[in-house]
Design a protein around this motif. Sequence first.
Motif, PDB file in Angstrom:
ATOM      1  N   GLY A  44       0.826  -1.201   0.000  1.00 64.40           N
ATOM      2  CA  GLY A  44       0.000   0.000   0.000  1.00 64.40           C
ATOM      3  C   GLY A  44       0.859   1.249   0.000  1.00 64.40           C
ATOM      4  N   PRO A  45       0.261   2.382  -0.301  1.00 63.15           N
ATOM      5  CA  PRO A  45       1.012   3.642  -0.288  1.00 63.15           C
ATOM      6  C   PRO A  45       1.673   3.877   1.064  1.00 63.15           C
ATOM      7  CG  PRO A  45      -1.194   3.957  -1.195  1.00 63.15           C
ATOM      8  CD  PRO A  45      -1.136   2.562  -0.638  1.00 63.15           C
ATOM      9  N   GLY A  46       2.947   4.176   1.027  1.00 63.99           N
ATOM     10  CA  GLY A  46       3.701   4.454   2.252  1.00 63.99           C
ATOM     11  C   GLY A  46       4.077   3.231   3.060  1.00 63.99           C
ATOM     12  N   GLN A  47       3.758   2.033   2.571  1.00 62.36           N
ATOM     13  CA  GLN A  47       4.083   0.801   3.286  1.00 62.36           C
ATOM     14  C   GLN A  47       5.365   0.194   2.747  1.00 62.36           C
ATOM     15  OE1 GLN A  47       0.643  -1.710   2.687  1.00 62.36           O
ATOM     16  NE2 GLN A  47      -0.211  -1.128   4.670  1.00 62.36           N
ATOM     17  N   SER A  48       6.036  -0.544   3.603  1.00 60.53           N
ATOM     18  CA  SER A  48       7.192  -1.330   3.175  1.00 60.53           C
ATOM     19  C   SER A  48       6.686  -2.627   2.563  1.00 60.53           C
ATOM     20  CB  SER A  48       8.093  -1.662   4.364  1.00 60.53           C
ATOM     21  OG  SER A  48       8.622  -0.483   4.904  1.00 60.53           O
ATOM     22  N   PRO A  49       7.443  -3.214   1.637  1.00 61.44           N
ATOM     23  CA  PRO A  49       7.016  -4.492   1.048  1.00 61.44           C
ATOM     24  C   PRO A  49       6.843  -5.573   2.105  1.00 61.44           C
ATOM     25  CG  PRO A  49       8.841  -3.563  -0.186  1.00 61.44           C
ATOM     26  CD  PRO A  49       8.681  -2.722   1.062  1.00 61.44           C
TER      27      PRO A  49
END
Length: 138
Positions: A44-49
């Motif tokens: 998601g936006p702003g999330q780490s993989p």
Amino acid sequence: MIAYVTVGADDMALAKRFYSAFLPALNYGLTEGPEGLSYALPVGPGQSPSLPDFYVKPTFDGHPASAGNGAMIAFEGRNQSQVRDLHAAALAAGGVDEGRPGFRASYGAHFFVGYLRDPQGNKIALFSNDPDEPGREG
């Protein structure tokens, strides 16, 4: 933390059929390219993989792909029913049964697992370990 897992395959179409039979149900998306198949969890936006990624590729040395003796890759399902369904879907997509879904005496009371081989011979486990579901007796 494991960042990615790669298995070799000689027939990408067969590998895609097999892995696409169950990985999308576990929320893995597929990117396909000349280097093979790349399955990854959504970001998601702003999330780490969310790791690990899972890759299916031709071998780098050009020799036939082979399964590792003693190697196994395990994917966690949401529940026992999903493990049963995904195991059946993977078998229908070219997998070979290595152990029907169920409980194993040597694992915890709620560890529910099915084993299979992909078309290249790699061993795959699909499991659930939900303490809120019925467990193994004894």
